[in-house]
Design a protein around this motif. Structure first.
Motif, PDB file in Angstrom:
ATOM      1  N   ASN A 156       0.827  -1.201   0.000  1.00 22.98           N
ATOM      2  CA  ASN A 156       0.000   0.000   0.000  1.00 22.98           C
ATOM      3  C   ASN A 156       0.866   1.257   0.000  1.00 22.98           C
ATOM      4  O   ASN A 156       2.055   1.219   0.343  1.00 22.98           O
ATOM      5  CB  ASN A 156      -0.923   0.011   1.227  1.00 22.98           C
ATOM      6  N   ARG A 157       0.251   2.359  -0.389  1.00 22.09           N
ATOM      7  CA  ARG A 157       0.952   3.638  -0.384  1.00 22.09           C
ATOM      8  C   ARG A 157       1.313   4.042   1.039  1.00 22.09           C
ATOM      9  O   ARG A 157       0.634   3.704   2.008  1.00 22.09           O
ATOM     10  CB  ARG A 157       0.076   4.717  -1.025  1.00 22.09           C
ATOM     11  N   ASP A 158       2.418   4.786   1.166  1.00 25.34           N
ATOM     12  CA  ASP A 158       2.905   5.252   2.457  1.00 25.34           C
ATOM     13  C   ASP A 158       3.010   6.775   2.389  1.00 25.34           C
ATOM     14  O   ASP A 158       3.715   7.317   1.535  1.00 25.34           O
ATOM     15  CB  ASP A 158       4.265   4.626   2.749  1.00 25.34           C
ATOM     16  N   ILE A 159       2.312   7.476   3.287  1.00 22.56           N
ATOM     17  CA  ILE A 159       2.244   8.934   3.198  1.00 22.56           C
ATOM     18  C   ILE A 159       3.609   9.586   3.379  1.00 22.56           C
ATOM     19  O   ILE A 159       3.936  10.576   2.710  1.00 22.56           O
ATOM     20  CB  ILE A 159       1.221   9.497   4.212  1.00 22.56           C
ATOM     21  N   ASP A 160       4.437   9.036   4.263  1.00 21.38           N
ATOM     22  CA  ASP A 160       5.763   9.621   4.481  1.00 21.38           C
ATOM     23  C   ASP A 160       6.641   9.480   3.235  1.00 21.38           C
ATOM     24  O   ASP A 160       7.368  10.415   2.863  1.00 21.38           O
ATOM     25  CB  ASP A 160       6.452   8.972   5.681  1.00 21.38           C
ATOM     26  N   LYS A 161       6.574   8.318   2.582  1.00 15.48           N
ATOM     27  CA  LYS A 161       7.362   8.128   1.362  1.00 15.48           C
ATOM     28  C   LYS A 161       6.843   9.009   0.234  1.00 15.48           C
ATOM     29  O   LYS A 161       7.627   9.564  -0.556  1.00 15.48           O
ATOM     30  CB  LYS A 161       7.339   6.654   0.953  1.00 15.48           C
ATOM     31  N   ASP A 162       5.518   9.163   0.165  1.00 18.48           N
ATOM     32  CA  ASP A 162       4.953  10.028  -0.864  1.00 18.48           C
ATOM     33  C   ASP A 162       5.349  11.488  -0.648  1.00 18.48           C
ATOM     34  O   ASP A 162       5.667  12.208  -1.603  1.00 18.48           O
ATOM     35  CB  ASP A 162       3.429   9.913  -0.877  1.00 18.48           C
ATOM     36  N   LEU A 163       5.345  11.932   0.593  1.00 18.74           N
ATOM     37  CA  LEU A 163       5.739  13.314   0.881  1.00 18.74           C
ATOM     38  C   LEU A 163       7.212  13.542   0.561  1.00 18.74           C
ATOM     39  O   LEU A 163       7.588  14.584   0.008  1.00 18.74           O
ATOM     40  CB  LEU A 163       5.456  13.653   2.350  1.00 18.74           C
ATOM     41  N   SER A 164       8.065  12.572   0.904  1.00 20.05           N
ATOM     42  CA  SER A 164       9.482  12.676   0.585  1.00 20.05           C
ATOM     43  C   SER A 164       9.693  12.707  -0.930  1.00 20.05           C
ATOM     44  O   SER A 164      10.497  13.505  -1.444  1.00 20.05           O
ATOM     45  CB  SER A 164      10.238  11.484   1.195  1.00 20.05           C
ATOM     46  N   THR A 165       8.953  11.866  -1.653  1.00 18.63           N
ATOM     47  CA  THR A 165       9.062  11.822  -3.111  1.00 18.63           C
ATOM     48  C   THR A 165       8.561  13.118  -3.725  1.00 18.63           C
ATOM     49  O   THR A 165       9.151  13.639  -4.686  1.00 18.63           O
ATOM     50  CB  THR A 165       8.266  10.633  -3.674  1.00 18.63           C
ATOM     51  N   ARG A 166       7.500  13.655  -3.184  1.00 19.97           N
ATOM     52  CA  ARG A 166       6.954  14.927  -3.686  1.00 19.97           C
ATOM     53  C   ARG A 166       7.975  16.054  -3.524  1.00 19.97           C
ATOM     54  O   ARG A 166       8.130  16.900  -4.418  1.00 19.97           O
ATOM     55  CB  ARG A 166       5.665  15.268  -2.951  1.00 19.97           C
ATOM     56  N   ARG A 167       8.678  16.082  -2.397  1.00 16.76           N
ATOM     57  CA  ARG A 167       9.706  17.108  -2.193  1.00 16.76           C
ATOM     58  C   ARG A 167      10.798  16.995  -3.261  1.00 16.76           C
ATOM     59  O   ARG A 167      11.298  17.998  -3.771  1.00 16.76           O
ATOM     60  CB  ARG A 167      10.312  16.981  -0.790  1.00 16.76           C
ATOM     61  N   LEU A 168      11.164  15.763  -3.582  1.00 18.02           N
ATOM     62  CA  LEU A 168      12.181  15.549  -4.619  1.00 18.02           C
ATOM     63  C   LEU A 168      11.682  16.013  -5.987  1.00 18.02           C
ATOM     64  O   LEU A 168      12.416  16.683  -6.726  1.00 18.02           O
ATOM     65  CB  LEU A 168      12.544  14.065  -4.689  1.00 18.02           C
ATOM     66  N   LEU A 169      10.461  15.655  -6.337  1.00 19.32           N
ATOM     67  CA  LEU A 169       9.895  16.071  -7.621  1.00 19.32           C
ATOM     68  C   LEU A 169       9.816  17.596  -7.710  1.00 19.32           C
ATOM     69  O   LEU A 169      10.089  18.179  -8.769  1.00 19.32           O
ATOM     70  CB  LEU A 169       8.501  15.460  -7.798  1.00 19.32           C
TER      71      LEU A 169
END
Length: 231
Positions: A212-225
């Protein structure tokens, strides 16, 4: 999310780092973050740390991986996934060949004789469509302990800066170190030695085998993007 990254021109982003560092996994994290799916998307095959899975220089338009998952009007990222470097893989060419668009899509890591390619094996003609706009180094936290990996990174980083690039460094595998004090010491050492401003260094955990999706990983990835988009 998708509306934050709308642009009418492609943004060529090259992933550069040792084999098994998490370059393809990072592309998977980017695709997942930009999708509307509830589960992580596996767009690129991922290598074990000691193996080569990516054996060619491959153009990876983000929209190609989002087909069937989301229908954004335009997401400009075009990731160029490069095989992981080792002591023997980059003797005849340098990062400059890739940055300037001199290496074609689908270029194989080995030539017809089974040897690592050198400058004689590539076209050598710079192409604007392949010219890299954003350079992302991907290193495991353990890279500071590997002399050859660290030396190659510092040389490549110096070359890129000399070519007027401002690299982003993504440090992976911090989650594999359970000792909090040791992890902090390793992170501080890497920051002090990498030669980049701390604002351009991201400690990041990729998706691996999560269901499943993980909010912390998504937020970290969003910062990179966001950092890539704003380059």
């Amino acid at each position: 999310m998708l509306g934050d990254f709308l642009y009418d021109m492609p943004i060529n982003v090259m992933m550069y780092g040792p084999k098994g560092a998490g370059k393809s996994s990072l592309i998977n994290s980017f695709v997942t973050c930009l999708s509307l799916e509830n589960r992580p998307i596996v767009a690129r095959i991922v290598a074990k740390q000691s193996d080569h899975v990516t054996n060619e220089y491959e153009m990876c338009p983000i929209l190609q991986f989002l087909q069937g998952h989301a229908t954004p009007p335009s997401v400009p990222f075009v990731f160029w996934d490069l095989w992981g470097y080792s002591e023997t893989d980059f003797k005849g060419i340098s990062i400059k060949h890739f940055l300037k668009g001199m290496v074609p899509d689908k270029q194989q890591r080995l030539n017809t004789k089974g040897n690592p390619i050198d400058s004689a094996d590539i076209d050598g003609t710079a192409a604007l469509s392949r010219e890299i706009m954003v350079l992302v180094f991907v290193l495991p936290l353990s890279a500071i302990l590997d002399g050859s990996v660290w030396s190659h990174f510092r040389t490549a980083c110096s070359t890129a800066i000399g070519e007027k690039y401002l690299p982003i460094l993504v440090v992976t595998a911090s989650d594999t170190i359970s000792n909090v004090k040791q992890k902090k010491e390793d992170q501080d050492e890497l920051l002090s030695k990498c030669g980049l401003d701390a604002a351009n260094v991201y400690f990041h955990t990729n998706y691996t085998s999560e269901r499943n999706r993980d909010i912390d990983k998504d937020l970290s990835t969003r910062r990179l993007l966001t950092a890539i988009f704003n380059r």
